[in-house]
Scaffold this motif. Structure first.
Motif, mmCIF file in Angstrom:
data_model
loop_
_atom_site.group_PDB
_atom_site.id
_atom_site.type_symbol
_atom_site.label_atom_id
_atom_site.label_comp_id
_atom_site.label_asym_id
_atom_site.label_seq_id
_atom_site.Cartn_x
_atom_site.Cartn_y
_atom_site.Cartn_z
ATOM 1 N N GLU A 110 0.682 -1.230 0.248
ATOM 2 C CA GLU A 110 -0.044 -0.012 -0.019
ATOM 3 C C GLU A 110 0.968 1.044 -0.110
ATOM 4 O O GLU A 110 0.330 2.386 -0.307
ATOM 5 C CB GLU A 110 -0.832 0.053 1.224
ATOM 6 N N LEU A 111 2.140 1.214 0.124
ATOM 7 C CA LEU A 111 3.116 2.174 0.516
ATOM 8 C C LEU A 111 3.499 2.424 -1.060
ATOM 9 O O LEU A 111 4.402 1.813 -1.684
ATOM 10 C CB LEU A 111 4.148 1.980 1.377
ATOM 11 N N PRO A 112 3.328 3.733 -1.568
ATOM 12 C CA PRO A 112 4.242 3.933 -2.789
ATOM 13 C C PRO A 112 5.497 4.412 -2.593
ATOM 14 O O PRO A 112 5.978 4.731 -1.464
ATOM 15 C CB PRO A 112 3.472 5.343 -3.401
ATOM 16 N N VAL A 113 6.314 4.202 -3.565
ATOM 17 C CA VAL A 113 7.830 4.120 -3.597
ATOM 18 C C VAL A 113 8.250 6.036 -3.763
ATOM 19 O O VAL A 113 7.770 6.609 -4.404
ATOM 20 C CB VAL A 113 8.576 3.380 -4.732
ATOM 21 N N ASP A 114 8.943 6.247 -2.591
ATOM 22 C CA ASP A 114 9.522 7.588 -2.546
ATOM 23 C C ASP A 114 8.368 8.609 -2.447
ATOM 24 O O ASP A 114 8.729 9.712 -2.990
ATOM 25 C CB ASP A 114 10.573 7.792 -3.617
ATOM 26 N N ARG A 115 7.228 8.317 -1.872
ATOM 27 C CA ARG A 115 6.265 9.276 -1.771
ATOM 28 C C ARG A 115 5.705 9.351 -0.430
ATOM 29 O O ARG A 115 5.434 8.127 0.345
ATOM 30 C CB ARG A 115 5.008 9.066 -2.703
ATOM 31 N N PRO A 116 5.942 10.489 0.389
ATOM 32 C CA PRO A 116 5.264 10.430 1.910
ATOM 33 C C PRO A 116 3.540 10.186 1.812
ATOM 34 O O PRO A 116 2.770 10.478 1.159
ATOM 35 C CB PRO A 116 5.552 11.776 2.224
ATOM 36 N N VAL A 117 3.327 9.299 2.956
ATOM 37 C CA VAL A 117 1.746 8.945 3.028
ATOM 38 C C VAL A 117 1.696 9.127 4.692
ATOM 39 O O VAL A 117 2.715 9.107 5.422
ATOM 40 C CB VAL A 117 1.623 7.662 2.692
ATOM 41 N N GLY A 131 4.659 17.154 2.244
ATOM 42 C CA GLY A 131 5.829 17.866 1.962
ATOM 43 C C GLY A 131 6.556 16.998 0.834
ATOM 44 O O GLY A 131 6.010 16.072 0.231
ATOM 45 N N THR A 132 7.622 17.312 0.704
ATOM 46 C CA THR A 132 8.551 16.810 -0.417
ATOM 47 C C THR A 132 9.649 16.067 -0.108
ATOM 48 O O THR A 132 10.193 16.381 1.016
ATOM 49 C CB THR A 132 9.145 17.905 -1.332
ATOM 50 N N VAL A 133 9.794 14.685 -0.560
ATOM 51 C CA VAL A 133 11.001 13.942 -0.355
ATOM 52 C C VAL A 133 12.007 13.796 -1.455
ATOM 53 O O VAL A 133 11.706 13.764 -2.531
ATOM 54 C CB VAL A 133 10.447 12.270 -0.144
ATOM 55 N N ALA A 134 13.168 14.178 -0.915
ATOM 56 C CA ALA A 134 14.412 14.395 -1.840
ATOM 57 C C ALA A 134 15.718 14.106 -0.898
ATOM 58 O O ALA A 134 15.608 14.573 0.128
ATOM 59 C CB ALA A 134 14.556 15.678 -2.650
ATOM 60 N N ASP A 135 16.746 13.194 -1.286
ATOM 61 C CA ASP A 135 17.893 13.121 -0.884
ATOM 62 C C ASP A 135 17.696 12.280 0.507
ATOM 63 O O ASP A 135 18.725 12.937 1.402
ATOM 64 C CB ASP A 135 18.719 14.182 -1.033
#
Length: 312
Positions: free
Chosen positions: A192-199, A235-239
């Motif tokens: 259920e968890l998308p990759v590299d995206r906050p939930v 928010g935004t996920v990066a690095d």
């Protein structure tokens, strides 16, 4: 019982919108200052709490001491020196205050603007006091000094309202360790968890940010930003970090460390594991079972690896 008149006035000040255009203009100017890494220094990120309350101790203490000396004959020269020390130390304290103010909610900014005006009036009065003292007009210098101390008291009362009634500068994630129960909590299936995206998920009615990285590792942090409770899951996920959508604070996903302000406190982090294809989390406590900080992280990684190795 009748409402306290001062509190009533402060509540009205929070709701007063006529200065909002001025607030927007000043906020943009403060945020445009080329401060670089010094902005985090002024926020107090290295201290773990805002620097402004610490910096204001010098001018306030100097001016209060000057007022005490002014009550005794023959101490005018010492009082004048203290007035000068207070004026010299007011600038960095004010700059730190403005930098914090620019990243507050609107109601906090309304109170903060009047707080700044009261303190600016105090600086002006003390500057007049010092000028009179230098010119030998001691009585006028003392009078301006006492007026300045009155303005400082008003500014201090408004600053206290900002800090304690409106919780500006407070750690808005501090209560997490006190409300999340111990042990593992299941929050959903890995699929259920998308990759590299906050939930967002929830544990004991506490919102939790969950991020599943490309390599399969799963991170979980308290969702409400420690700065002003912004939703990190938006928010935004990066690095390997997440950035708060409200004021831009950046937190490391692996341990919640505040990489960049205005947040001065890190986010509470959770250990994660996968059991039968479902994600379970527990609040990470660095001193659990006598573990050192590095040992807790090593245990978490070992459990994740073992669970994946068993086909979880």
């Amino acid at each position: 019982m009748r409402q306290n008149r001062v509190l009533w006035l402060l509540d009205r000040l929070e709701q007063e919108s006529r200065a909002d255009a001025l607030i927007d203009a000043v906020r943009k100017r403060v945020q445009a200052l080329p401060l670089g890494d010094r902005r985090d220094l002024l926020h107090g990120r290295g201290l773990g709490h805002p620097a402004h309350p610490l910096l204001v101790q010098v001018p306030i203490g100097s001016w209060l001491s000057a007022a005490v000396l002014d009550l005794y004959p023959g101490r005018t020269r010492g009082a004048g020196l203290l007035v000068g020390v207070g004026l010299a130390s007011a600038a960095p304290a004010a700059l730190a205050g403005w930098v914090d103010w620019a990243d507050l909610h609107r109601r906090q900014q309304r109170v903060g603007l009047v707080h700044a005006l009261a303190n600016s009036a105090a600086v002006g009065l003390y500057a007049a006091s010092l000028t009179c003292r230098v010119r030998g007009r001691g009585a006028a210098g003392r009078a301006y000094g006492f007026l300045g101390l009155t303005a400082v008291a008003v500014g201090g009362m408004l600053g206290g309202h900002l800090a304690y009634r409106q919780a500006s500068g407070a750690n808005h994630a501090e209560e997490i360790p006190h409300v999340v129960t111990q042990g593992w909590h299941r929050i959903g299936a890995v699929a259920e968890l998308p990759v590299d995206r906050p939930v967002r998920r929830s544990v004991d009615d506490v919102p939790v940010l969950v991020v599943r990285e490309t390599g399969g590792e799963i991170h979980a942090l308290a969702d409400r930003c420690s700065h002003l409770a912004g939703p990190l899951s938006e928010g935004t996920v990066a690095d390997g970090c997440v950035q708060c959508p409200w004021h831009g604070s950046v937190f490391r996903l692996s341990d919640g460390w505040n990489v960049r302000g205005p947040a001065t406190a890190p986010q509470p982090a959770f250990d994660t594991r996968v059991v039968d294809g479902h994600v379970e989390i527990r609040l990470r406590q660095q001193d659990r079972d006598g573990q050192a900080p590095g040992e807790g992280e090593a245990e978490r990684r070992r459990m994740v690896t073992e669970d994946h190795g068993h086909g979880g």
